[in-house]
Design an enzyme around this catalytic site. Structure first.
Site, mmCIF file in Angstrom:
data_model
loop_
_atom_site.group_PDB
_atom_site.id
_atom_site.type_symbol
_atom_site.label_atom_id
_atom_site.label_comp_id
_atom_site.label_asym_id
_atom_site.label_seq_id
_atom_site.Cartn_x
_atom_site.Cartn_y
_atom_site.Cartn_z
ATOM 1 N N LYS A 1 55.485 60.076 59.356
ATOM 2 C CA LYS A 1 56.257 61.109 58.645
ATOM 3 C C LYS A 1 57.718 60.688 58.514
ATOM 4 C CE LYS A 1 57.636 65.970 58.751
ATOM 5 N NZ LYS A 1 57.398 67.311 59.333
ATOM 6 N N HIS B 1 18.680 42.589 36.478
ATOM 7 C CA HIS B 1 18.920 44.019 36.218
ATOM 8 C C HIS B 1 18.314 44.885 37.318
ATOM 9 C CE1 HIS B 1 20.434 42.619 32.439
ATOM 10 N NE2 HIS B 1 19.266 42.119 32.104
ATOM 11 N N GLY C 1 19.653 33.258 34.139
ATOM 12 C CA GLY C 1 20.774 34.188 34.285
ATOM 13 C C GLY C 1 20.594 35.170 35.415
#
Length: 517
Positions: A136, A279, A308
């Site tokens: 603080k 995917h 890929g």
């Protein structure tokens, strides 16, 4: 008057060098308990908190820093005349640096035999109060809550000034530190009392991603640095993408069915295995005599789809394995280790991302699975419970042969990692065809069987959910499948069983489904 630094830490890593740096910069040190003892043992001058406050530690050490001479020294604003007058009237020296990390509550509750009393005793009170007070008043006080901050702080201290930007960053990290601490306490108490605690995620940002699923979507990866994928070390390649991370998660979950890093999984012995994912769905899965053999078989399962793809291996990548990895275009590879000879070969594929993930990091990951929905989050246990083959039932007239049973077990361990409706066709520890995410089960079966083609003859088929009709069994038989495995539970189970008996197929029912949405 020399500036004052207060040090009170549970984790004493880097404590002595930090204290030496503070002394060299002209600070006087005050400390308590074990921290004071550690500094004194290192031959460093230190004033104990009890001497500083004039009040002894009481209640077995529960109260030592909760005192106006501590908190007044931390919270006083240096530019506030009234604050300075109060300090002078009470004879309180200002405290310019606070170094505090908290009682090891999270480490304590991680013990399997921890008692309620021990856990409660490891809840820090004075530490969070000092941290919050210093954070603080960061305009005047630097607060350190982690040994990782010490080098940067000492560098700044050597220049003679601790800038406002560093002070603000340290304050931010301090409030995060106490927030995570309180979340751990409330979460544990809630778990002990059977009272669901509001979900509080305190995951640090690991990486700002180039984009999300598509280039027009912003994305960030948040992860615990020592657990799960966030603990992986990227050895080479382009920056990981949002979709890469999702695919890596899917590939890793699948390959762990066969163990990881030499460790067995779910009561089964470790088997070298490789998984190729596209995917978030596996397109090639295989076991083998080693990583290279398993990978070759996984790629051969569907080389068209593997192009890929994302690869996960559960054993070390050696030169032979690296040779297969360079045989076609791949996006990412995750494995427990990459041998130097493999690193040298794979360096020729500069864009190929290599992620080395220690088995211990997997064990430290949460058992919860989170998924966002509009305006909220769904939480469930991971679907990675051991496969209980002893609970399977033979429901056909003909039981499966020993080889068919092994193939059915392989296909079943794979099918729960395929998006529902899910069908896998397999034989000899190798996937031959995978059907995923179709709106009807026979549609997924048709994709899997057509992919397998002639290799389906003598193979087995697994389904993640029950057969609502006998059409999938009959289609499988036309392709030469000899055995099937499914959860059972359809009101028309009898139709599928009768079709198996009519066509000479064996059928196992597991009693457990594995939907993956």
């Amino acid at each position: 008057m020399a500036p004052t630094a207060l040090l009170s830490v549970s984790n004493k890593e880097g404590l002595v060098p930090l204290a030496q740096g503070l002394l060299a910069a002209g600070y006087q040190l005050i400390s308590s308990g074990g921290t004071a003892a550690a500094l004194a043992a290192a031959g460093l001058p230190v004033t104990k908190v009890a001497q500083h406050t004039g009040a002894p530690e009481i209640l077995g050490g529960r109260v030592k820093t909760l005192h106006p001479r501590i908190h007044g020294g931390i919270l006083a604003k240096r530019a506030d005349a009234a604050h300075q007058a109060d300090l002078e009237a009470q004879g309180i020296p200002p405290i310019a640096v606070v170094v505090v990390n908290l009682y090891p509550f999270r480490e304590t509750i991680a013990r399997p035999d921890v008692s309620w009393e021990l856990a409660i005793e490891n809840i820090d009170i004075g530490g969070p109060a000092m941290v919050r007070a210093a954070a603080k008043n960061h305009a005047d006080v630097a607060v350190l809550t982690s040994p990782s901050q010490y080098p940067t702080f000492l560098e700044a201290l050597a220049t003679g000034a601790i800038g406002s930007e560093l002070r603000r960053q340290l304050a931010l990290e301090a409030f995060r530190h106490t927030a995570e601490y309180d979340a751990a306490i409330s979460g544990w108490l809630g778990s002990q009392l059977g009272d669901p605690t509001p979900l509080q995620l305190n995951l640090p940002p690991r990486q700002s991603l180039r984009y999300g699923e598509n280039p027009h979507q912003c994305a960030t990866w948040y992860a615990q640095p020592a657990a799960g994928l966030g603990a992986g070390e990227q050895l080479q390649g382009k920056e990981l993408s949002y979709n890469n991370i999702l695919d890596l998660e899917a590939a890793l979950a699948t390959v762990r069915e066969f163990g990881y890093g030499g460790q067995p999984a779910g009561g089964n012995s470790f088997q070298p295995a490789a998984v190729v994912v596209k995917h978030t769905n596996p397109c090639g899965v295989a076991t083998g005599s080693g990583s290279a053999h398993a990978l070759e078989r996984a790629l051969d399962a569907d080389r068209v789809s593997a192009f890929g793809g994302i690869v996960a291996l559960n054993g070390p990548v050696d030169a032979a394995t690296a040779g297969h990895l360079t045989s076609l275009f791949l996006e990412c590879v995750v494995a427990p280790a990459f041998e130097p000879a493999a690193r040298e070969l794979l360096a020729a594929k500069a864009n190929l991302r290599l992620l080395e993930l220690d088995p211990a990091a997997i064990e430290r990951a949460s058992r919860q699975q989170l998924r966002s929905v509009l305006g909220g989050v769904l939480v469930q246990d991971l679907d990675d419970q051991p496969v209980e083959e002893h609970a399977w039932q033979v429901v056909s007239r003909r039981p499966p042969t020993e080889q068919e049973r092994q193939d059915l077990a392989f296909a079943w361990r794979l099918v729960r990692h395929v998006r529902s409706n899910a069908i896998t066709v397999a034989r000899g520890g190798q996937s031959l065809g995978i059907g995923a995410g179709q709106m009807n089960r026979v549609g997924s079966a048709r994709i899997a069987l057509e992919t397998a083609g002639d290799k389906a003859r003598g193979a087995v088929l697994a389904s993640d959910g029950f057969f609502p009709f006998d059409d999938t069994v009959r289609l499988a038989a036309r392709y030469g499948v000899t055995a099937v495995i499914q959860p059972g539970g359809s009101v028309r189970d009898a139709d599928s069983i009768a079709a198996c008996d009519e066509l000479g197929l064996a059928m196992l029912v597991t009693g457990r489904r594995h939907f993956l949405h």
